[in-house]
Design a protein around this motif. Structure first.
Motif, PDB file in Angstrom:
ATOM      1  N   HIS A 192       0.854  -1.192   0.000  1.00 17.08           N
ATOM      2  CA  HIS A 192       0.000   0.000   0.000  1.00 17.08           C
ATOM      3  C   HIS A 192       0.883   1.233   0.000  1.00 17.08           C
ATOM      4  O   HIS A 192       2.068   1.154   0.314  1.00 17.08           O
ATOM      5  CB  HIS A 192      -0.895   0.003   1.239  1.00 17.08           C
ATOM      6  N   ASP A 239       8.016  -4.961   3.722  1.00 18.67           N
ATOM      7  CA  ASP A 239       6.911  -4.889   4.671  1.00 18.67           C
ATOM      8  C   ASP A 239       5.723  -5.761   4.256  1.00 18.67           C
ATOM      9  O   ASP A 239       5.339  -5.793   3.081  1.00 18.67           O
ATOM     10  CB  ASP A 239       6.442  -3.421   4.730  1.00 18.67           C
ATOM     11  N   ASP A 244       6.766  -3.321  16.244  1.00 16.59           N
ATOM     12  CA  ASP A 244       5.369  -3.761  16.318  1.00 16.59           C
ATOM     13  C   ASP A 244       5.114  -4.643  17.539  1.00 16.59           C
ATOM     14  O   ASP A 244       3.969  -5.044  17.771  1.00 16.59           O
ATOM     15  CB  ASP A 244       5.008  -4.594  15.076  1.00 16.59           C
ATOM     16  N   ARG A 253       7.869   2.498  21.065  1.00 15.45           N
ATOM     17  CA  ARG A 253       8.382   3.501  20.132  1.00 15.45           C
ATOM     18  C   ARG A 253       8.736   4.814  20.821  1.00 15.45           C
ATOM     19  O   ARG A 253       8.887   5.845  20.164  1.00 15.45           O
ATOM     20  CB  ARG A 253       7.322   3.756  19.056  1.00 15.45           C
TER      21      ARG A 253
HETATM   22  C1  BGC Z   1       4.756  -2.889   9.778  1.00 21.54           C
HETATM   23  C2  BGC Z   1       3.867  -2.078  10.639  1.00 21.54           C
HETATM   24  C3  BGC Z   1       2.903  -1.350   9.732  1.00 21.54           C
HETATM   25  C4  BGC Z   1       2.171  -2.322   8.794  1.00 21.54           C
HETATM   26  C5  BGC Z   1       1.499  -1.618   7.674  1.00 21.54           C
HETATM   27  C6  BGC Z   1       3.754  -3.875   9.246  1.00 21.54           C
HETATM   28  O1  BGC Z   1       3.874  -5.088   9.259  1.00 21.54           O
HETATM   29  O2  BGC Z   1       5.813  -3.487  10.454  1.00 21.54           O
HETATM   30  O3  BGC Z   1       4.545  -1.194  11.474  1.00 21.54           O
HETATM   31  O4  BGC Z   1       1.960  -0.696  10.519  1.00 21.54           O
HETATM   32  O5  BGC Z   1       3.046  -3.234   8.229  1.00 21.54           O
HETATM   33  O6  BGC Z   1       2.434  -1.150   6.764  1.00 21.54           O
END
Ligand code: BGC
Length: 579
Positions: A114, A218, A348, A442
């Motif tokens: 995205h 990601d 995360d 964070r």
């Molecule tokens: C990242 C997150 C992020 C998400 C959406 C993840 O897996 O590590 O921090 O919010 O992807 O991009």
């Protein structure tokens, strides 16, 4: 040494990233050089000597591209530039070359599922008509129901709520819907569109040309959607909001995504081949809980070089699960000549000190779900810190690469009591507070015991940090630990330095030692013996190790002999001291 069993060999360890210690920098929270309360690239540059002293081989920077920061950079508005709050391309180039002078490589974070709703192409799509080439780059669909007021299907977003957002057309009337797997601010790219494929090819090459040596990729598990976007099977009501979307088989682990990864592997390996002296690579984020066969679908010789071995990070504090999390990963990868990437923390996940300090840390039932697990169990931070020290020594002794997350070397705990008005994670807002989200790992780093400039995060007299630090944050400061025997920082420095110097810890086999003790995890890496006691009673080591070995590193500073292993402690033993 007694009864070594189950020898696992790695593939040829000839690539730098296969044994690297990589340090994840959450750019907003690492170091602020310009005094606006937000971390930046000049701040990172100024702290390179600290990172070199720590002994890391590379930094992975969380996304530092222009972004409205709705998901702190995981909503990218322009993949070819630097977020103005963090610096610019010139400062980026300086950081890369200074890092190289310190022997540190730079990895970036690419977000392919995205972008941001501020991306030029998404704005163009909103301005264009249904069915236009501009809209084809995303997933725009008409809604269901007579007036199109129902989402096109029943998919749920990972961060809560529906996975579709309805647009308002130029004349003010409701229009089509677009797919957003995470939040409305993060529209999903359509990888069936050639423009998108080409855009990312160019992006990857652009950053390699600037000296970047790899990418963390990601959320790869959600790229690829089932043709026709069919409704997902129903999920029971009691499933947590952030787990609901993960149950959708039409957006998870889809075969369609793999075409992209195969293309990228050719591009990335082709770059190394065409640039002698450069060895670039990719590491993917995919949570594949206890499913090594799914891990292998991503980490293989045609797709990603590595995938995070998250099972280790998510293993409860007991010998059975810890050993299984390591063994299943190594057993899957090593026959293929593939090398694991281990980690204990990231931006995360709840920080290890807090996770292992929970009263129920040993209980698999409390570790279900993904990395965002929070329980109501009482937390003992001293115990958690003791365990975090011990498990860090296991991380750094495993075959493969080790990924650290900023602040773990300082022993930072998760900050659990951030007031609602200071929270920023979209998970908190989109679940209406049902899940507190990830802000607690964070919080800006404390560099100095003195409070000025947010404990040295910013220059003295700067704006307040973007996320408040707790009142006792100074006790964890880097300057309070520097040179102090027994500090968490000195333990990390020592363990990384031994790992660097000792060939047995960088390459070669992991051999489990057959011990019949319910709280002892035991393995060898060449001539180094690694022992962890996860129990609350000491373990007698006679009969397990012979008398000629010496303690090379111990997670408990009081442990200097190899006769008894105290509770929640790890040691590395060797006949000779590698340093
Ligand atoms: C990242 C997150 C992020 C998400 C959406 C993840 O897996 O590590 O921090 O919010 O992807 O991009």
């Amino acid at each position: 040494m007694t009864n070594a069993t189950d020898q696992h060999h790695l593939g040829s360890t000839t690539h730098w990233w296969e044994t690297a210690v990589v340090y994840q920098v959450y750019v907003r929270s690492f170091a602020d050089a310009n005094g606006d309360g937000i971390g930046d690239l000049a701040g990172i540059t100024s702290r390179l000597p600290y990172l070199a002293d720590l002994g890391v081989d590379a930094l992975w920077l969380t996304p530092c591209f222009p972004s409205p920061q709705h998901d702190h950079g995981y909503d990218v508005a322009d993949y070819f530039d630097i977020e103005p709050a963090y610096g610019d391309l010139a400062i980026f180039d300086t950081m890369v070359s200074r890092a190289r002078e310190h022997g540190i490589r730079i990895l970036m974070d690419v977000v392919p599922n995205h972008c941001s709703w501020d991306h030029e192409w998404f704005k163009a799509a909103l301005a264009a008509a249904p069915g236009s080439p501009e809209r084809e780059r995303f997933y725009f669909r008409d809604g269901r129901g007579a007036d199109g007021s129902e989402p096109p299907n029943n998919w749920q977003a990972v961060f809560g709520g529906p996975a579709w957002h309805r647009v308002v057309d130029a004349d003010g009337t409701p229009g089509q819907w677009y797919l957003q797997t995470f939040t409305p601010q993060q529209p999903d790219w359509n990888w069936g569109c050639a423009d998108v494929v080409d855009y990312f090819d160019r992006m990857i090459t652009f950053w390699f040309d600037r000296g970047v040596d790899g990418f963390r990729v990601d959320a790869v598990a959600v790229l690829g959607k089932a043709p026709g976007l069919p409704d997902a099977p129903p999920v029971p009501d009691d499933v947590r909001p952030t787990d609901r979307a993960l149950r959708n088989p039409h957006t998870h682990f889809r075969p369609e995504g793999h075409d992209v990864w195969r293309r990228w592997r050719k591009l990335v390996d082709g770059y190394s081949a065409e640039h002698p002296g450069r060895e670039v690579f990719t590491i993917a984020e995919a949570y594949t809980p206890r499913q090594p066969e799914v891990l292998l679908q991503f980490q293989n010789h045609e797709e990603f070089h590595q995938v995070f071995a998250f099972d280790f990070m998510l293993a409860p504090w007991n010998v059975h699960d810890l050993r299984e999390s390591i063994d299943a990963t190594v057993r899957a990868l090593s026959p293929e000549g593939l090398v694991p990437a281990w980690t204990l923390n990231n931006h995360d996940a709840q920080r290890a000190v807090t996770r292992y300090g929970r009263a129920d840390a040993h209980d698999p039932a409390s570790w279900t779900g993904n990395n965002l697990v929070y329980t109501d169990a009482p937390i003992d931070l001293d115990l958690g810190a003791r365990r975090a020290r011990a498990i860090a020594m296991i991380l750094l002794a495993l075959p493969g690469s080790a990924y650290l997350y900023q602040g773990e070397e300082l022993g930072l705990p998760e900050v659990l009591d951030i007031p609602a008005e200071a929270r920023q994670d979209p998970i908190f807002f989109r679940t209406n507070g049902a899940e507190i989200g990830r802000d607690g790992c964070r919080v800006p780093l404390p560099w100095t015991t003195a409070e000025d400039g947010a404990h040295g995060f910013s220059p003295i007299g700067s704006a307040a940090p973007w996320m408040p630090q707790p009142s006792a944050w100074g006790q964890y400061a880097a300057d309070a630990q520097d040179g102090v025997d027994g500090s968490m920082l000195e333990l990390y420095r020592r363990a990384i330095s031994v790992r660097r110097r000792h060939g047995d810890l960088r390459g070669g086999a992991l051999r489990w030692i057959a011990v019949e003790h319910p709280t002892l995890l035991a393995f060898e890496r060449g001539e180094i013996t690694v022992l962890l006691n996860v129990g609350s009673d000491p373990v007698e080591l006679s009969g397990i190790v012979d008398g000629t070995t010496r303690v090379v590193v111990a997670s408990d500073p009081e442990t200097s002999s190899a006769s008894v292993l105290p509770p929640d402690t790890a040691i590395w033993l060797a006949r000779t001291d590698p340093t």
